[in-house]
Each structure stands twice: as C-alpha cells, then as structure tokens.
Enzyme design. Structure first.
Site, PDB file in Angstrom:
ATOM      1  N   GLY B 190       0.808  -1.210   0.000  1.00 47.88           N
ATOM      2  CA  GLY B 190       0.000   0.000   0.000  1.00 47.88           C
ATOM      3  C   GLY B 190       0.835   1.251   0.000  1.00 47.88           C
ATOM      4  N   SER B 216       5.829 -11.693  -3.631  1.00 48.37           N
ATOM      5  CA  SER B 216       4.788 -11.798  -4.656  1.00 48.37           C
ATOM      6  C   SER B 216       5.023 -10.738  -5.719  1.00 48.37           C
ATOM      7  CB  SER B 216       3.418 -11.603  -4.025  1.00 48.37           C
ATOM      8  OG  SER B 216       3.370 -10.361  -3.380  1.00 48.37           O
ATOM      9  N   ARG B 217       4.353 -10.960  -6.830  1.00 50.53           N
ATOM     10  CA  ARG B 217       4.273  -9.894  -7.817  1.00 50.53           C
ATOM     11  C   ARG B 217       3.185  -8.922  -7.353  1.00 50.53           C
ATOM     12  NH1 ARG B 217       7.434 -11.322 -11.981  1.00 50.53           N
ATOM     13  NH2 ARG B 217       7.775 -13.542 -12.371  1.00 50.53           N
ATOM     14  N   ALA B 218       3.073  -7.810  -8.042  1.00 47.17           N
ATOM     15  CA  ALA B 218       2.088  -6.797  -7.679  1.00 47.17           C
ATOM     16  C   ALA B 218       0.690  -7.404  -7.634  1.00 47.17           C
ATOM     17  CB  ALA B 218       2.115  -5.664  -8.698  1.00 47.17           C
ATOM     18  N   THR B 220      -2.284  -5.171  -6.301  1.00 47.95           N
ATOM     19  CA  THR B 220      -3.012  -3.973  -6.735  1.00 47.95           C
ATOM     20  C   THR B 220      -2.062  -2.774  -6.840  1.00 47.95           C
ATOM     21  OG1 THR B 220      -3.588  -3.443  -4.461  1.00 47.95           O
ATOM     22  CG2 THR B 220      -5.161  -4.757  -5.700  1.00 47.95           C
ATOM     23  N   SER B 221      -0.774  -3.008  -6.769  1.00 49.08           N
ATOM     24  CA  SER B 221       0.195  -1.911  -6.748  1.00 49.08           C
ATOM     25  C   SER B 221       0.970  -1.857  -8.061  1.00 49.08           C
ATOM     26  CB  SER B 221       1.160  -2.132  -5.584  1.00 49.08           C
ATOM     27  OG  SER B 221       1.966  -3.259  -5.847  1.00 49.08           O
ATOM     28  N   ASP B 278      -9.931  -4.960  -0.646  1.00 55.14           N
ATOM     29  CA  ASP B 278      -9.093  -5.205   0.525  1.00 55.14           C
ATOM     30  C   ASP B 278      -9.757  -6.217   1.442  1.00 55.14           C
ATOM     31  OD1 ASP B 278      -7.105  -3.379  -0.160  1.00 55.14           O
ATOM     32  OD2 ASP B 278      -8.242  -1.710   0.690  1.00 55.14           O
ATOM     33  N   SER B 286      -2.713 -14.849   2.995  1.00 55.25           N
ATOM     34  CA  SER B 286      -1.739 -14.764   1.907  1.00 55.25           C
ATOM     35  C   SER B 286      -0.326 -14.661   2.458  1.00 55.25           C
ATOM     36  CB  SER B 286      -2.081 -13.551   1.040  1.00 55.25           C
ATOM     37  OG  SER B 286      -1.053 -13.270   0.133  1.00 55.25           O
TER      38      SER B 286
END
Lengths: 514, 514
Positions: B190, B216-218, B220-221, B278, B286
């Site tokens: 975030g 992780s990969r993105a 929501t960023s 969210d 996760s």
C-alpha cells in the site's frame, strides 16, 4: 487532451496505423464481449494492452467495452481485431470495418460496489450509476460476480432495494397502456413445475382485464415461464408485437428480455445463474422492475413456501412479502403477495415441454390433468380478478373456475398463441429412463432442489424436451421397484449423467412405512 | 456407473467418436483455462455442451476443468478441441493428442462459499475443500470473484483466517531448512516504492541469519518486490534453485509463485487484482501461508500506516497486527508486526525498475540515495536481527547500519543476484514526461493511491521500466511550474494516458502557503 485518447490518434503523433479492421471470429463466449488482437500488433505494443486488459472499441458512433484475449498465432492478421459473438452483436459493423481501440475509462461506479462490500449501504445515486454501467456493458463478469455477491443473502435493505429497482426501471423501456388498470402476476420460483402463468393469463384476459405478462427464462431452475411458453408459441416479441397481441387479446406471455424491460436484470442473470445465489433484494428488484416497466398497476405475487422451495419458511415469506409491498408502494404499484404450498412440485412435469404438457391438460379439462396445478392457478387467478375489480372478495375463485371449465380460457390461450406468432406442439425427448423406488411406503417429503438438479442435468432448460416427470406426490404410496420419476433427455450422455446423479442420491423422496 | 461418465465412452454405447484431438490455439485468456469446440461437433451435440459450460478434459492421466467457448466458424475442425494458453500449459500434451471430454463433477465446496455469503462462518473443513478445489483448477473466475467478495472487508474472523491460512499451506510445497531459526520479513504493501526487502535480505544474510525470502508480484500496486527484483536478477527459482542460493548465501529474493508455496494465493490474485478489494483475512492468509510454507520461524511484518496507504489508521493497524500474531501463534510461528510511517512514498521511484535504481543507490551508499528508504530498511532489519538473536534489543539498528555502510550488504546482494542466475541492469523507459506544479507552497499531504494509479496507467508493473519518479516529499517546497513527478513509460500511448490522468487530478499533492 482527452483522458480517453484514441490509441489510433496517438498522443505523440507518430503512429502510422489508424485502427484495426473488424473480423467476426464466430466464438461464442456466452454474454461477455471478448476481443482478440495479435500480441505483436501495433496497438497492443503501443498501448501496453495484455491478455485480460479491458479495451474500448469504436466503430463509427457505436462502441463497446470488451475483455482482450491476446493471440500469439496467426489466427488473425496483424491489422485485425477479432470479435466474439456477443461483442459482434453489440458493436454492429461488418467484416473489414475500421475500428479505433482505446483504453476505457475506469468504471467509477465500481467504487460503490467496493464500499458496499466493506459495509456501507448503497446510495440511490451509487446504485443508479452501477445499473447504467452494467447496461452500457462496462462491467466484466468478475465485477458482476462481486456485485451479485455483495447483494446476496439479506445484504440489501429496503431503501437500497427501492433504489436498485428504480434504477433498473429507468435504464430500460417503459410501456404505457390505454387503461387505468393493468394487472399482472409473478411467482418467485423455487417450485419445479409451477407453471400457473400459462393458465392465469388466459383466465384473466378472458374476463376482460389487461395482463401484458412478461416472464423470464430460467435463472437457477430447470425451466422459466418463458422457456415453457416458448415450446407452445414464440415469446421473443418486441414492444410493438407485444402491444398488438395485448390490444387484440387482452393478454400475452412474452419473454421480458426481448422487449428491453429492465435490461440490467437480463445481464445480471448471466452471472447469477452459474453462481446460484439467493438474494431477497435482487429478487424484489428483478420482479418489480419488470412489472413497473411493463406498465402494471396491480400485481399478485405467488410465494411458494416449503423447506426445499426458494422461500423456506413462513417467516422468510412474510419478510419477502413485506419488502415486495414496501418497494411496490414506494414506486407506485399495488402488490399483493399470496403465500402458497411449496412442499412439492406442481403438476407432473419438470422442464419446459413437460410442463407445457401439464398446462395443456388443465386448459383442455382432460381427465387426469394435474389437479394441484389447476387449483393453484385458480387461487392466483381469483386474487388477480378480485384485485382487478372483476369479482368481489371471495367470489374470484368461482369466476376463475367457470372460465376454465367452460373452455373460454383454452380458447383465449389458443388465441394468444396465434397472436404471438402461431401455436406449436411441444417437443418430446428422444431418451427416457425410469428411476425406481428402493423402498416401500408413503411419500412424506420431497427434495425439490435435488429434483430440479436432476432435470437440469438431463438438459433442461437448454434442451426444451428434457427434464423429469414426477410420479410420487406427497401422500402417494410407493412399492419397491416402482418408478417414482422418469428422466427425459435429448441426448444419451445427458440421460446417463442425470441418471447417475439420481441413482446416487439418498432420500430424494422420504417414505414412511404404512 | 460413474457419475462422471466420459462422453467418449457414451452411456448408451452408440457413439462412434472416441474423443477429440488437441490443438493449441495460441489464445491468451490470462489465467482462466478455456477450451474451444465446434458447436456442431459430436460431443457438443451428444452432451448438450454450450458456451460457458464447464467441461473436464482428460489427456492420458492429466486433466483440467475449463470453460467452453463454442465456435461457429471453421476456425477449428470438427474433431478438434482448441485450448487457450492457460489450458494448454496445465493439461500438457501435444497437438493431435486424443482427449476425452467429460461433464465435471459439480464443485461441492462452492456450497460453503454460498453459506458464507448468507452469513454462516467457514468451517475449517469447508475452507480446506475450497482451497483444494481452487488449486485443482475447479473454480471459474466468477466463482473466485464471489469467494473473494465474501472474504473481503472484515468478513473473515480469526478462526476462519487460521483455517484458510492452514489450508493454503497444506495444498502447496513446504520447505525444510537445516536450521532451528529461519527469519523472514514482509510488508503488507500500500506504500509505493517501499522496496526494503532488497536491502533487508542482504543485511540480515550478511549477519549470518537464514532468510529464504519469497515475494509476490504486484497485486493492486504498480510493483511487487518480485517485479522489482526481477529487473536485477532472475526470480522464478524452483525449490532446488532456491535451496542452492540460500545454502550458499544465507538468503534469496525469489518469486513465491514459481516455487508452489501457497499456490492457491497465486490463483486468487488473478481475480483479486482486477477487483482491487481489501481483506484483512485474505491478506493475513496470503502473507502467513507463504511464510509458513517457506519454512520461516520468525517473521517481522512491516505495516505502513497512512490515510492513503493500505492500512489507514493506527487502529486498523493494531487490529491487523493482532490478527497476524494470533494466526501465527495458532500455526506455530512468531510474528512481530512493526508499524511504520505510511504517509508518503518511500524513495523516489514507483515502478519495478525505478524502485530498483533507488535500492542500488542505497546499497552502494551513493550520495543522494533516498534516506527514507535506507532508514526504513535499517529499522526493519534491526527488528529481524533482534528477533533472530543476532543483536540485543536496542542494538539491532547499529549492527544493521554498520553492515550497510561497510559495503558488506552490497557485496551480499551482488552475491545473491549472481547465485540466482546473474545480476542485470534495470531497464530505462523510452518515454518520459514531467508533471508540473500549478501552485506554490510546502507539501503537506500526498495521495499515495492516485500516485500508484498514475504509475499503473504508465504501464507498471507489466512494463518494468514504467512508473513515476516522485520529486515532492512531505515538507519540500514547490514553485509554480516545477515538476513534482516524472512519468516514465515504454510506449507513447501509455505515456499520454498516464499524463492525461495525472493532469486531470486535483490535489495529488496538497500544498500550504509558506
């Protein structure tokens, strides 16, 4: 500079390409519009489009938002954009037409869906924006799924339901009739075989009331009224055709989706159906938006109550009835809910054509016609006749019965079918199989939901002749080896599949020793 | 008789066909497996398959469940079934292989999702079955969307979160290390540019702790840690490769998805990302499922708090911290949440390569390196060193700083990159554009979410060089016409799109007169 700059125009002015050429690929993706572009085409590369990007396609003045599938093989040419059938239908255009491809604006209204998921009620403006975006085709399937989930169970309150219903009415056509009173009826469903509409409309119309009935196709059931009616006459009437039928006969039984009454409802169904979620709020909005858009002023609503029906308890039925009345009142129509017995299927057939055969037997007063279907139809027709002022309270039943017994209803039904485009003979399935009772005793309970599952596995409603004929009503006696239902299917595979499922179930019917 | 009768076998024995022949169509449908069959092929007709049917395909001993798209044009032959790239990868096989096509069994575990939507908490058995079905590929995208919606907001309680986390660990691989203590760190995200992992891992590993970091990969960023690291070294390590790196260097920075740690998480992301919802419960499951599966015993978790960060208030952070500790304890690992400042981006770059440049500057102690990134990394590394027993409480900061200042961390980082497959130079974007301040004054607030949106519109993380460089930290002064951010893009179209969005926004940064 426009925020939604056409890719073809190119912000830096250095693009040679001026768009892509349309190509119909003939791929049926169900209702979601999908576009196919080569990963190595100029626009994918310059715009950074990837698989699952949402893209906006413009062809002349028409546009759609579609999900992109990127193609790595020369299935389409570099200068082409392929369209799925849903995208092709919605965009219009011809093979070879030039289209511009844009980044769509973000779907602003989805922020209202997120807020709802986080626990904030919908505002009427928020829900109106959502419904507009759905009808404009801006919601992807997963966004629709999130919305439906957020509205399921008891997550919508009365105010939200009023807002949703009103919004759904406003995005579609709204019919006007040359009458102060326009009656209607609706059943909330969940009861296999409950095809009273095909009896009520001719009875009521024969008594002189205006009843322009629109019905839905199956959402989570083996047959919707429109599916059943379609085995007897065309139902995909446009507004003008519907008006002609009603002006001539006083009533019709048309598919609501074809007349764009509450088009949002039809789009929601594409995702509601596979998810099979119940929602009081969505149900009320779906039912009443159709009724209001159809120009109805007085509506009787059949609420079948039973442990395995859609409405499972009298308490739940009363809550739903209260919501229907309140939302109707807020939006200017009179709603009369009628609680009915939802403990077992109505009639013998479950599935479009099998239900049509039951209806015909009642209309024609044939010996052996399902009495339960007849009685339910008379009760509901009586309520419509009383609500519509054609009978004093308490006198509706006798009037309805006389119209049915005299053959007037059957004649009216045939006239309606003819007016809708010509009466048909319902199809019969090529493959049948009886399922035998393993026990003996008296039938004391029936699992409607699993009966519906068998009919769906057999192919209903997609295969109109498919479904089941049920032979074991409550109170009847079964012997070991006696068939308690017969599966009808249009293909051996579906027959086998439905049969395997049926034979693997315990207690589809519950028997008690006598 | 089997409930899942192969169509090819045919229940009634009268089918001539024995299956269809595979064909790779090269269509990228993102992660959802899609199969393409002719509407007029024997199996579609005999089985009643239609567009959007779910079907099961068997090729030898391997099988997948896919969504069917029905093809009306001769794009494929009657005896063929076409596969999307996701379906092709999962099923294996070669062009021309014979496959059997079946009706898949209904996804039983989805009834637990429905129950959850209606307000009944998940049982641990219910959620375990859901996770198994997801990993087996049995959930369609809309079913995943319903599940994610049902788990979003604060809809999962601690017990459900424990059940979900445990289930996610159990369906994947779980690493074992030759050490009693294995440390790890994680940031809940975030906060654009918060790429401390690439600093903490080398600092901690240089001090002798074991830190097998998976990222992780993105979601929501504009960039995930794996996206940023990938611009510097390969991150798609399998378990053996990861083990070799960690045995040699004490630490690694690998993409979690490639090692099948918590594979359910990677599948959920395909729907979480576009919905942008969210969920504390999904977030905890996760994070901790990855950590537990990676064999970690002690984990520091960075919770950036700010009005536009993922965690918006200290209250929300405390609730999340409590849930992280409780779920960790229930599943046998020690979790230490650390609340940090989340009011502004960290470093200057937002986007994979731009963040990598910031990281390199700090590691190399270059003058002008972002001090905020350095200080955050030192604080978090200090907590890891103290939790891991390498420093007394209160002494971790000094140790971490000495390792960074001495160049030991930079040498360790290079060694890790080499061990992961060779160090790379991060790419630079071909197109840049400065966005100018319209006002003058001191920066008093920054909207992280909209900054992230600009970086995403510019193409991050899919285009690794894309994103923004931010020039206006809190407290800095802006003149009219001074650039407060620079957009970097890999294509003119994306540059124009991000620029139009940025220039249409009010108050991306709030200025106060001084």
């Amino acid at each position: 500079m426009s925020y939604r700059q056409p890719a073809a125009a190119g912000a830096s002015g250095n693009h040679a390409t001026s768009g892509l050429h349309l190509r119909r690929l003939g791929i049926d993706t169900y209702q979601e519009p999908v576009a196919y572009m080569r990963s190595d085409c100029d626009i994918c590369r310059s715009e950074g489009f990837e698989a699952h990007s949402r893209i906006e396609l413009w062809c002349g003045e028409r546009h759609i938002v579609a999900t992109l599938n990127v193609v790595h093989f020369p299935m389409i040419a570099l200068h082409e954009v392929g369209l799925s059938e849903a995208a092709w239908r919605t965009l219009g255009g011809n093979d070879g037409d030039l289209v511009r491809v844009l980044h769509p604006a973000p779907v602003q209204s989805f922020s209202s869906v997120r807020a709802k998921i986080y626990g904030h009620p919908f505002t009427s403006e928020g829900v109106a924006a959502i419904v507009c975006d759905i009808v404009a085709g801006h919601y992807s399937n997963i966004e629709m799924a999130a919305l439906i989930t957020a509205c399921s169970g008891s997550h919508l309150d009365i105010t939200e339901t009023i807002g949703l219903t009103d919004a759904m009415v406003k995005v579609g056509q709204r019919l006007q009739w040359q009458a102060d009173m326009v009656v209607d009826k609706h059943c909330v469903g969940g009861l296999p075989g409950n095809r009273t509409t095909l009896l009520i409309v001719p009875i009521v119309a024969a008594c002189g009331l205006i009843i322009p009935k629109t019905s839905s196709r199956a959402i989570t059931s083996p047959a919707g009224t429109a599916d059943t009616m379609e085995t007897l006459a065309p139902v995909a009437l446009d507004i003008d055709a519907m008006r002609r039928v009603v002006e001539r006969e006083g009533g019709c039984i048309a598919w609501g989706g074809a007349v764009s009454l509450s088009p949002a409802d039809d789009l929601l169904i594409r995702v509601e159906h596979p998810l099979d979620l119940d929602s009081d709020g969505l149900l009320v909005a779906s039912v009443l938006s159709k009724k209001i858009a159809a120009g109805s002023t007085h509506v009787v609503i059949d609420l079948p109550v039973g442990a395995t029906a859609k409405v499972r308890s009298p308490q739940a039925a009363m809550a739903l009835a209260g919501r229907l009345i309140a939302v109707g009142e807020a939006l200017g129509i009179t709603v009369k809910p009628v609680l009915t017995d939802g403990t077992q299927p109505v009639g013998c057939g479950i599935g479009p054509a099998l239900e049509a055969h039951d209806v015909l037997a009642v209309l024609q007063n044939i010996a052996g016609a399902p009495q339960d279907l007849r009685e339910r139809a008379l009760l509901l027709a009586a309520n419509v006749l009383e609500l519509g002022g054609k009978a004093q309270v308490g006198q509706g039943m006798a009037l309805a019965a006389s119209v049915l017994d005299s053959g007037a209803a059957w004649r009216k039904f045939q006239a309606i079918c003819e007016a809708q485009g010509g009466m048909r003979v319902p199809p019969k399935a090529g493959f049948t199989h009886p399922v035998l009772s393993q026990h003996r005793g008296q039938v004391v309970a029936i699992d409607n939901r699993r009966l519906a599952s068998i009919a769906k596995l057999a192919g209903a409603p997609k295969a109109p002749a498919a479904g089941i004929v049920f032979h074991a009503p409550l109170g009847s006696r079964m012997e070991i080896g006696q068939p308690y239902l017969t599966i009808h299917a249009a293909s051996p595979g579906e027959l086998a599949y439905a049969r395997a499922y049926a034979e693997a179930q315990e207690n589809l019917i519950s028997l008690q020793e006598v």
